[in-house]
Scaffold this motif. Structure first.
Motif, short mmCIF file in Angstrom:
data_model
loop_
_atom_site.label_atom_id
_atom_site.label_comp_id
_atom_site.label_asym_id
_atom_site.label_seq_id
_atom_site.Cartn_x
_atom_site.Cartn_y
_atom_site.Cartn_z
N GLN A 126 52.62 20.17 49.77
CA GLN A 126 52.64 21.27 50.83
C GLN A 126 52.25 22.57 50.41
N HIS B 88 44.20 26.21 53.12
CA HIS B 88 44.86 24.96 52.98
C HIS B 88 43.72 23.69 53.35
N ARG C 226 55.15 9.62 60.75
CA ARG C 226 54.83 10.50 61.72
C ARG C 226 54.56 9.63 62.95
N SER D 268 48.43 18.13 50.22
CA SER D 268 49.16 17.36 51.40
C SER D 268 50.68 16.97 50.96
N TYR E 229 45.53 18.51 54.37
CA TYR E 229 46.77 19.27 54.83
C TYR E 229 46.86 19.77 56.33
N LYS E 230 45.86 20.28 56.88
CA LYS E 230 45.75 20.72 57.96
C LYS E 230 45.85 19.35 59.08
N GLU F 287 49.32 18.56 59.09
CA GLU F 287 50.23 19.40 59.92
C GLU F 287 49.84 18.94 61.48
N ASN F 288 48.86 18.85 61.92
CA ASN F 288 48.57 18.77 63.38
C ASN F 288 48.51 17.43 63.75
#
Length: 298
Positions: free
Chosen positions: A195, A245, A295, A192, A249-250, A253-254
């Protein structure tokens, strides 16, 4: 078997699809809208880029779950579990299987009065595409163990699982969860923050140095006896899922919350209780928490 599956995320959809062909499965989702989508469209699974046969399956909102099935599989993220605890305590009668990452849920589930409590460790890779579609990115196994009670329903579940979605019974829940915790504690935060895909942690010699040092720190905090066995398992998982991934990480990302508190947060608390310094665990935990705050807009 009659099986309830709680959770409409990637794991809930994945387990519902594979177990639904040979069992009477009902998936219970957080929203009625998702349940309606599943009822209307059926469950869809994509594997190796190919859309497999859709499966018609029963679906309902979580508020309709009453715990009457032989086994209830709880497939929500660890941080979502606390919000379900009152319903779980009130309704589950027979057997319940928890599939959360990390270790901090163990204290929570011990409060449930179910006859049989099981825990699991999932080694599949999956991503939810939409409300009724899941992409199966990496095949593995589901390891399960008895936390409290008898194992006969776990054995029946294993017998009723399809050959390409094996469910295994392990003798020691603690060892099973610790092995998975080590995998999550090293692979998830590193992929994460850096990346990268899982395989790059062992393919890139510079990342591999960090990988080994973080593992050694985790092993020290957990007091692992057979460090080399755990390290080899960790490397094997990285190589088997090299193009994947990680789930963290996902999630990053989301824009979803991560399970960092259940993973490195647990190890950080353990290190404090043992009065041990754990600088890498501390730093990577705070890197992920900082990314989450950034974020959210500070």
């Amino acid at each position: 078997m009659k099986i309830a599956i709680i959770g409409g995320g990637s794991l809930g959809l994945l387990f519902s699809y594979y177990l639904g062909f040979q069992n009477e499965v009902c998936i219970y989702t957080r929203t009625k809208e998702q349940a309606d989508e599943i009822t209307k469209n059926g469950l869809h699974l994509i594997k190796d880029g190919i859309a497999l046969q859709p499966l018609k399956i029963a679906a309902a909102g979580i508020q309709d779950w009453r715990g009457k099935e032989q086994v209830t599989i709880v497939a929500v993220k660890q941080y979502q579990l606390s919000g379900l605890m009152e319903e779980l305590k009130a309704n589950v009668e027979d057997s319940i299987l928890f599939l959360q990452n990390g270790y901090s849920h163990i204290e929570m589930i011990s409060e449930i009065q179910a006859q049989n409590i099981f825990v699991g460790s999932v080694e599949h890779g999956a991503v939810r595409v939409n409300a009724y579609t899941v992409q199966h990115n990496g095949s593995g196994v589901t390891r399960t163990a008895v936390f409290r009670g008898e194992s006969h329903l776990l054995r029946e579940l294993a017998k009723n699982a399809p050959a390409d979605f094996p469910v295994l019974l392990e003798p020691d829940y603690n060892e099973m969860l610790i092995k998975k915790l080590v995998v999550n504690a090293v692979i998830n935060p590193l992929t994460s923050v850096l990346q990268v895909r899982n395989g790059e942690l062992v393919d890139n010699p510079f990342y591999f140095e960090i990988f080994k040092q973080l593992f050694l720190e985790c092993a020290l905090v957990l007091g692992l006896d057979q460090e080399e066995v755990y390290l080899q398992n960790l490397i094997t998982v990285c190589k088997k899922t090299e193009y994947n991934h990680s789930s963290m990480y996902k999630d990053m990302e989301n824009g979803r919350p991560t399970e960092i508190d259940a993973i490195l947060g647990y190890l950080l608390e353990l290190s404090k209780n043992k009065k041990m310094k754990a600088p890498l665990i501390h730093n990577y935990y705070h890197c992920i928490k900082g990314k989450e705050q950034e974020r959210e807009g500070g």
